[in-house]
Write a protein that holds these residues in place. Sequence first.
Motif, short mmCIF file in Angstrom:
data_model
loop_
_atom_site.label_atom_id
_atom_site.label_comp_id
_atom_site.label_asym_id
_atom_site.label_seq_id
_atom_site.Cartn_x
_atom_site.Cartn_y
_atom_site.Cartn_z
N VAL A 105 -2.54 -12.09 -2.91
CA VAL A 105 -3.28 -11.11 -1.77
C VAL A 105 -4.77 -11.34 -1.69
CG1 VAL A 105 -3.63 -8.82 -0.74
CG2 VAL A 105 -1.51 -9.49 -1.38
N ILE A 106 -5.25 -11.30 -3.18
CA ILE A 106 -6.58 -11.20 -3.41
C ILE A 106 -7.08 -11.41 -4.62
CG2 ILE A 106 -6.76 -8.94 -3.75
CD1 ILE A 106 -9.71 -8.79 -2.52
N LEU A 162 -10.83 -6.67 1.50
CA LEU A 162 -9.53 -7.19 2.51
C LEU A 162 -9.99 -6.90 3.92
CD1 LEU A 162 -6.80 -5.63 0.25
CD2 LEU A 162 -7.26 -8.04 0.71
N ILE A 167 -7.35 -8.80 7.25
CA ILE A 167 -5.98 -9.11 6.69
C ILE A 167 -4.96 -7.93 7.37
CG2 ILE A 167 -4.34 -8.94 4.81
CD1 ILE A 167 -6.18 -10.50 3.30
#
Length: 202
Positions: A105-106, A162, A167
């Motif tokens: 995700v990150i 994010l 996202i």
Amino acid sequence: MGSEMCIRDRILIVVAIGAVKLNEPSLTFPFKKKQNLFTPVERSFLALIDEAVGNQFRVMCRVKLSDVVATRDSLNKKAAKSALSRTSGRHLDFVLCAKGDMSPVIAIDLVHATQNGKDGYKRQRDWFVSGALDAARIPHVRIKVRSGYTANDIRQCIDAKLASVRIASANTPLVAGTAGQVKDPNIATRPTKPLGQDPMAA
């Protein structure tokens, strides 16, 4: 009977010699257990990240760049091999993965302020790493190593980054209760107490 004892004695001698060799410093596998998997700074930040987002993501440490990016299907074999070879030796300090399918995700890297030796590691941005992550649509956060961060600081930094790449919906905080609270989405810079107060800090 005598021959059986002779064979048994020979076996015992071979076993004894093997045991002696295993205790020699020049054995085939000259290793010992490391006392810690991570440096004190890494342990402190891991504890902060776990506290900040542990309920939402799985935190992976020291992840190879090649483990989170792949070449596009349309790329020919020569170009793909060349691109993958450039990922060799590059790694990310932390990667947060979705708990459901472990998709990245990150990515998070720690940045030391000094220039000398290992303390200056990743002080300068690696543009290949940044470019590869951008192309793969994986947000990349670089956090300066300094004392005083709290879990809330880290949570705000991750959430802001994010949100900045869209996202999730702008109306839904990606990390509960923190949307829009940080001006710089890339670096957390609001220390509030010494990092040494963290129970994981050395």
